[in-house]
Design an enzyme around this catalytic site. Structure first.
Site, PDB file in Angstrom:
ATOM      1  N   ASP A  24      66.438   7.270  31.579  1.00 44.99           N
ATOM      2  CA  ASP A  24      67.486   7.334  30.532  1.00 44.99           C
ATOM      3  C   ASP A  24      68.529   6.205  30.585  1.00 44.99           C
ATOM      4  O   ASP A  24      69.729   6.452  30.355  1.00 44.99           O
ATOM      5  CB  ASP A  24      68.216   8.684  30.602  1.00 44.99           C
ATOM      6  CG  ASP A  24      67.285   9.867  30.358  1.00 44.99           C
ATOM      7  OD1 ASP A  24      66.098   9.647  30.091  1.00 44.99           O
ATOM      8  OD2 ASP A  24      67.760  11.022  30.449  1.00 44.99           O
ATOM      9  N   LYS A 129      61.891  12.442  26.006  1.00 52.76           N
ATOM     10  CA  LYS A 129      61.952  13.811  26.530  1.00 52.76           C
ATOM     11  C   LYS A 129      63.115  14.555  25.865  1.00 52.76           C
ATOM     12  O   LYS A 129      64.226  14.030  25.792  1.00 52.76           O
ATOM     13  CB  LYS A 129      62.095  13.794  28.058  1.00 52.76           C
ATOM     14  CG  LYS A 129      63.339  13.077  28.575  1.00 52.76           C
ATOM     15  CD  LYS A 129      63.361  13.113  30.087  1.00 52.76           C
ATOM     16  CE  LYS A 129      64.595  12.463  30.660  1.00 52.76           C
ATOM     17  NZ  LYS A 129      65.874  13.038  30.288  1.00 52.76           N
ATOM     18  N   CYS A 162      69.761  14.201  34.786  1.00 50.67           N
ATOM     19  CA  CYS A 162      68.360  13.936  34.437  1.00 50.67           C
ATOM     20  C   CYS A 162      67.539  13.371  35.595  1.00 50.67           C
ATOM     21  O   CYS A 162      66.339  13.624  35.677  1.00 50.67           O
ATOM     22  CB  CYS A 162      68.295  13.022  33.231  1.00 50.67           C
ATOM     23  SG  CYS A 162      68.801  13.884  31.718  1.00 50.67           S
TER      24      CYS A 162
HETATM   25  C1  C5J Z   1      71.174  12.409  31.622  1.00 57.01           C
HETATM   26  C2  C5J Z   1      72.883  13.809  30.700  1.00 57.01           C
HETATM   27  N1  C5J Z   1      70.335  11.429  31.282  1.00 57.01           N
HETATM   28  N2  C5J Z   1      73.739  13.538  31.682  1.00 57.01           N
HETATM   29  N3  C5J Z   1      71.683  13.193  30.630  1.00 57.01           N
HETATM   30  O1  C5J Z   1      71.497  12.585  32.781  1.00 57.01           O
HETATM   31  O2  C5J Z   1      73.173  14.585  29.831  1.00 57.01           O
END
Ligand code: C5J
Length: 226
Positions: A24, A129, A162
């Protein structure tokens, strides 16, 4: 196998069968005006992870080893975004609302893109995702198995959300996992510290941890192989 100095004890990296996972690293989490900022976070705290991830990407690409990028995002009609996720909390903008980088966390919008510094190269996997974990509703396990991938090195953001969720899912599916300490970041430094400790405690109950320097020096000590 390539021995990497790691905690709580040495990690054995399987050449060619170890995917570098970049979780991400999207504009929506790393740049102002995105989802991370809408939740009130200081997105600049994530920037220190970018150079170590870039160095690991270069090392994996030089060896022709598998690289996997994930993006947390949803379909434009939000059919894969549970209302319980969209309606959570009191952000300035919600998932799907229009922001300066397009609709927040929506596939195809500028904010859902991976930041240019870490843009996927041709042939690298990009997994969209809808959840925090990379295995939920993605079919990823079957693809990794078909590709003979047994080991996963985790990088990206955020450590305790994540990244940790994906690493726990991977550990439960039998992958041998390591998290690269300086190649992951959190909006909350204390959460990052705690997540790394939780992962590697109790004899690597979720997996190993090591700095990128340990991974890169172990690779350098071994001949480039494909
Ligand atoms: C991720 C989030 N990528 N913190 N998402 O960690 O909402």
């Amino acid at each position: 196998m390539i021995a990497v100095g790691a905690q709580p004890f040495g990690y054995e990296l399987s050449p060619g069968h170890t995917a570098l996972v970049v979780i991400d690293m999207q504009r929506d989490f790393v740049e102002p005006g995105g989802f991370g900022a809408s939740l009130g976070n200081d997105v600049s705290l994530l920037h220190t992870a970018i150079p170590p991830i870039a160095a690991l990407l270069a090392a994996w690409r030089a060896r022709g080893w598998p690289v996997l990028h994930t993006r947390e995002c949803h379909r434009p009609d939000l059919s894969d975004c549970p209302p319980a996720k969209r309606e959570r909390g009191d952000p300035t903008l919600r998932i799907g609302d229009p922001g300066p980088m397009g609709r927040l966390l929506i596939a195809g919008e500028a904010g859902a893109d991976i930041i240019p510094a870490l843009a996927p190269a041709p042939g690298e996997w990009v997994i969209d995702k809808p959840g925090k974990g990379m295995f939920w509703a993605t079919g990823l396990h079957e693809r990794l198995q078909a590709a003979g991938i047994t080991h996963l090195l985790f990088t990206g953001v955020t450590t305790e959300v994540c990244v940790q969720t994906s690493m726990r899912e991977a550990n439960d599916r039998g992958y041998v996992c390591l998290i690269v300490e300086d190649a992951t970041e959190s909006y909350f430094p204390e959460f990052k510290r705690a997540a790394l400790d939780m992962i590697s405690a109790q004899g690597a109950i979720v997996g190993w941890r090591a700095p990128s320097s340990a991974v890169l020096s172990a690779l350098d000590a071994n001949a480039v192989s494909r």
